[in-house]
Design a protein around this motif. Structure first.
Motif, PDB file in Angstrom:
ATOM      1  N   ASN A 213       0.795  -1.229   0.000  1.00  0.00           N
ATOM      2  CA  ASN A 213       0.000   0.000   0.000  1.00  0.00           C
ATOM      3  C   ASN A 213       0.830   1.284   0.000  1.00  0.00           C
ATOM      4  O   ASN A 213       0.276   2.379  -0.138  1.00  0.00           O
ATOM      5  N   TYR A 214       2.138   1.142   0.185  1.00  0.00           N
ATOM      6  CA  TYR A 214       3.008   2.315   0.238  1.00  0.00           C
ATOM      7  C   TYR A 214       4.221   2.087  -0.661  1.00  0.00           C
ATOM      8  O   TYR A 214       5.133   1.344  -0.300  1.00  0.00           O
ATOM      9  N   PRO A 215       4.245   2.731  -1.835  1.00  0.00           N
ATOM     10  CA  PRO A 215       5.381   2.558  -2.751  1.00  0.00           C
ATOM     11  C   PRO A 215       6.702   2.928  -2.083  1.00  0.00           C
ATOM     12  O   PRO A 215       6.775   3.878  -1.298  1.00  0.00           O
ATOM     13  N   ASN A 216       7.726   2.135  -2.378  1.00  0.00           N
ATOM     14  CA  ASN A 216       9.093   2.371  -1.887  1.00  0.00           C
ATOM     15  C   ASN A 216       9.235   2.206  -0.375  1.00  0.00           C
ATOM     16  O   ASN A 216      10.247   2.588   0.194  1.00  0.00           O
ATOM     17  N   HIS A 217       8.223   1.620   0.260  1.00  0.00           N
ATOM     18  CA  HIS A 217       8.316   1.380   1.713  1.00  0.00           C
ATOM     19  C   HIS A 217       8.866  -0.023   1.927  1.00  0.00           C
ATOM     20  O   HIS A 217       8.126  -0.999   2.026  1.00  0.00           O
ATOM     21  N   MET A 218      10.196  -0.107   1.955  1.00  0.00           N
ATOM     22  CA  MET A 218      10.878  -1.391   2.128  1.00  0.00           C
ATOM     23  C   MET A 218      12.164  -1.145   2.898  1.00  0.00           C
ATOM     24  O   MET A 218      12.742  -0.062   2.839  1.00  0.00           O
ATOM     25  N   THR A 219      12.584  -2.135   3.621  1.00  0.00           N
ATOM     26  CA  THR A 219      13.799  -1.986   4.408  1.00  0.00           C
ATOM     27  C   THR A 219      14.948  -2.727   3.743  1.00  0.00           C
ATOM     28  O   THR A 219      14.731  -3.587   2.878  1.00  0.00           O
ATOM     29  N   THR A 220      16.152  -2.371   4.117  1.00  0.00           N
ATOM     30  CA  THR A 220      17.327  -3.056   3.601  1.00  0.00           C
ATOM     31  C   THR A 220      17.710  -4.194   4.545  1.00  0.00           C
ATOM     32  O   THR A 220      17.346  -4.191   5.721  1.00  0.00           O
ATOM     33  N   ARG A 221      18.444  -5.141   4.017  1.00  0.00           N
ATOM     34  CA  ARG A 221      18.886  -6.258   4.850  1.00  0.00           C
ATOM     35  C   ARG A 221      19.922  -5.777   5.864  1.00  0.00           C
ATOM     36  O   ARG A 221      20.723  -4.903   5.588  1.00  0.00           O
ATOM     37  N   ILE A 222      19.868  -6.378   7.017  1.00  0.00           N
ATOM     38  CA  ILE A 222      20.782  -6.011   8.094  1.00  0.00           C
ATOM     39  C   ILE A 222      21.246  -7.295   8.780  1.00  0.00           C
ATOM     40  O   ILE A 222      20.456  -8.225   8.982  1.00  0.00           O
ATOM     41  N   SER A 223      22.514  -7.359   9.109  1.00  0.00           N
ATOM     42  CA  SER A 223      23.031  -8.558   9.773  1.00  0.00           C
ATOM     43  C   SER A 223      22.449  -8.651  11.183  1.00  0.00           C
ATOM     44  O   SER A 223      22.111  -7.642  11.810  1.00  0.00           O
ATOM     45  N   GLU A 224      22.329  -9.861  11.683  1.00  0.00           N
ATOM     46  CA  GLU A 224      21.803 -10.054  13.029  1.00  0.00           C
ATOM     47  C   GLU A 224      22.715  -9.411  14.071  1.00  0.00           C
ATOM     48  O   GLU A 224      22.257  -8.924  15.108  1.00  0.00           O
ATOM     49  N   LYS A 225      24.005  -9.383  13.796  1.00  0.00           N
ATOM     50  CA  LYS A 225      24.937  -8.759  14.723  1.00  0.00           C
ATOM     51  C   LYS A 225      24.674  -7.249  14.817  1.00  0.00           C
ATOM     52  O   LYS A 225      24.673  -6.664  15.909  1.00  0.00           O
ATOM     53  N   ASN A 226      24.452  -6.607  13.663  1.00  0.00           N
ATOM     54  CA  ASN A 226      24.158  -5.184  13.680  1.00  0.00           C
ATOM     55  C   ASN A 226      22.782  -4.897  14.280  1.00  0.00           C
ATOM     56  O   ASN A 226      22.584  -3.894  14.961  1.00  0.00           O
ATOM     57  N   ARG A 227      21.837  -5.786  14.018  1.00  0.00           N
ATOM     58  CA  ARG A 227      20.509  -5.598  14.588  1.00  0.00           C
ATOM     59  C   ARG A 227      20.582  -5.666  16.118  1.00  0.00           C
ATOM     60  O   ARG A 227      19.924  -4.907  16.826  1.00  0.00           O
ATOM     61  N   PHE A 232      20.230  -1.978  21.457  1.00  0.00           N
ATOM     62  CA  PHE A 232      20.600  -1.359  22.737  1.00  0.00           C
ATOM     63  C   PHE A 232      20.492   0.171  22.701  1.00  0.00           C
ATOM     64  O   PHE A 232      20.581   0.822  23.742  1.00  0.00           O
ATOM     65  N   VAL A 233      20.320   0.735  21.501  1.00  0.00           N
ATOM     66  CA  VAL A 233      20.343   2.195  21.346  1.00  0.00           C
ATOM     67  C   VAL A 233      18.960   2.776  21.615  1.00  0.00           C
ATOM     68  O   VAL A 233      17.990   2.406  20.955  1.00  0.00           O
ATOM     69  N   PRO A 234      18.838   3.702  22.577  1.00  0.00           N
ATOM     70  CA  PRO A 234      17.549   4.344  22.848  1.00  0.00           C
ATOM     71  C   PRO A 234      17.289   5.477  21.860  1.00  0.00           C
ATOM     72  O   PRO A 234      18.181   5.865  21.095  1.00  0.00           O
ATOM     73  N   GLN A 235      16.103   6.021  21.866  1.00  0.00           N
ATOM     74  CA  GLN A 235      15.804   7.173  21.023  1.00  0.00           C
ATOM     75  C   GLN A 235      16.764   8.313  21.359  1.00  0.00           C
ATOM     76  O   GLN A 235      16.995   8.636  22.518  1.00  0.00           O
ATOM     77  N   GLU A 245      30.982  -5.144  24.889  1.00  0.00           N
ATOM     78  CA  GLU A 245      31.238  -6.431  24.242  1.00  0.00           C
ATOM     79  C   GLU A 245      30.590  -6.550  22.865  1.00  0.00           C
ATOM     80  O   GLU A 245      30.956  -7.423  22.069  1.00  0.00           O
ATOM     81  N   HIS A 246      29.642  -5.653  22.544  1.00  0.00           N
ATOM     82  CA  HIS A 246      28.965  -5.709  21.251  1.00  0.00           C
ATOM     83  C   HIS A 246      29.423  -4.612  20.285  1.00  0.00           C
ATOM     84  O   HIS A 246      28.976  -4.579  19.144  1.00  0.00           O
ATOM     85  N   ARG A 247      30.288  -3.738  20.733  1.00  0.00           N
ATOM     86  CA  ARG A 247      30.724  -2.640  19.879  1.00  0.00           C
ATOM     87  C   ARG A 247      31.638  -3.106  18.751  1.00  0.00           C
ATOM     88  O   ARG A 247      32.306  -4.148  18.855  1.00  0.00           O
ATOM     89  N   LEU A 248      31.704  -2.291  17.716  1.00  0.00           N
ATOM     90  CA  LEU A 248      32.716  -2.496  16.690  1.00  0.00           C
ATOM     91  C   LEU A 248      34.096  -2.298  17.308  1.00  0.00           C
ATOM     92  O   LEU A 248      34.248  -1.545  18.277  1.00  0.00           O
TER      93      LEU A 248
END
Length: 367
Positions: A213-227, A232-235, A245-248
């Protein structure tokens, strides 16, 4: 003056400026851009098609012939020569012989040859500062005898966007025109929030396909590690909120007190505005482009809304092309506000004086 205000737009991109000018009452008689996918998007959304063309190969005589006007008869010429050569993200870019920088000179030559009643030159905010000083002085020297020149910085949030995008826009009004250009005043008293702009959109499909119902409304793939990192990031937060331990690895050796790209892995806040939408908005690893609640980056439709595009405006091309079309676009509401002020000037209104800026030295007011 005819009710039909005729316009040429060069470097039209996907059509953000054209949409705003159309809403302001201009008829874009000819539009051109070198990028094929941007032209395809333009032609999906406008009755009058754009042309794929290299602007530096066009001549004033060709433009006058295409629009069927004599020199001096065109109401408006608009153009936003590619700005990557002046990007803040490229240190010393304004000193490099980036061929995109020279497109500004080509555009000025076309203005001089067509001699429209008014013109627009739009670019990134830093172009109006030290990085663009030499080009502004050359432009002033070439055109100030014929035009009143009005340089201004505009924050898109002042014109109804939930985005603090700043642009430098120079408007020229020919000296024989009775009216003067008044920079448009903010159209809103309170800045729109991210939630007001995109909060009603449903989540995009989880398989990265387009929402029905919404053109161009799609997300890109993201690794589970990055997800996981992003979870952990708040607004309003960023990479500093990710547990050690999870940082780059590069973030483990960065001193958080030193600053260092605070928007990386940044999550937007519902009750605030987003920063400038760039061609990298579909990855929160490139900046503060993370959804306020969902563990993903913005979709093209969300970014388009934050740029002021209506939902019926459909973008063509692959994901790389679409995100750059949106990121490079002029927000239509800002373009409309500029267009309406130019329309007033062409009708003989406005109160701005010549002293706003007419010579190269006076550009120091904007630098």
């Amino acid at each position: 003056m005819s009710d039909k205000l005729r316009c040429i737009e060069l470097f039209c991109g996907c059509g953000g400026m054209s949409l705003g000018l159309k809403n302001a009452g201009f008829s874009v008689e000819f539009a051109a851009d070198l990028e094929a996918s941007a032209v395809a998007t333009y032609n999906k959304n406008f009755e009058r098609s754009a042309t794929q063309a290299d602007v530096n190969k066009l001549t004033p005589q060709q433009l006058l012939s295409i629009v069927d006007v004599e020199r001096g008869e065109l109401d408006l010429m608009s153009g936003g020569p590619p700005c990557q050569g002046f990007s803040k993200q490229r240190r010393g870019a304004h000193l490099l012989e980036d061929k995109r920088n020279f497109l500004i000179k080509d555009y000025v030559q076309l203005i001089d040859g067509v001699m429209p009643k008014a013109f627009i030159l739009e670019n990134v905010a830093v172009f109006g500062q030290k990085r663009g000083q030499a080009y502004l002085e050359e432009l002033s020297a070439a055109l100030h005898d014929e035009y009143y020149l009005n340089p201004n910085f505009y924050n898109s949030a002042d014109f109804g966007l939930a985005q603090t995008r700043e642009r430098f826009i120079l408007v020229g009004i020919r000296r024989d025109i009775a009216g003067r250009f008044d920079a448009p005043k903010p159209s809103v008293k309170t800045w729109k929030t991210v939630k007001e702009a995109i909060g009603d959109l449903p989540p995009p499909p989880s398989d990265c396909s387009e929402h029905p119902n919404y053109p161009n409304h799609m997300t890109t793939r993201i690794s589970e590690k990055n997800r996981l990192r992003f979870s952990f990031v708040p607004q309003g937060g960023g990479w500093k909120d990710i547990p050690w331990e999870h940082r780059l690895e590069c973030h483990k050796v960065t001193d958080p007190k030193a600053g260092g790209w605070p928007d990386v892995y940044g999550r937007l806040s519902w009750d605030k505005q987003c920063p400038t939408i760039t061609g990298g908005f579909d990855s929160f690893t490139r900046g503060r482009y993370g959804h306020p609640e969902q563990n993903r980056a913005l979709t093209p439709r969300e970014a388009a809304r934050l740029q002021g595009f209506p939902d019926w405006f459909v973008f063509a091309g692959n994901r790389h092309q679409v995100r750059h079309q949106i990121g490079n676009a002029v927000p239509p509401p800002l373009a409309q506000a500029i267009g309406e002020s130019i329309k007033t000037a062409l009708a003989g209104g406005g109160t701005a004086q010549e002293s706003v800026t007419t010579t190269a030295s006076q550009f120091s007011l904007a630098i």
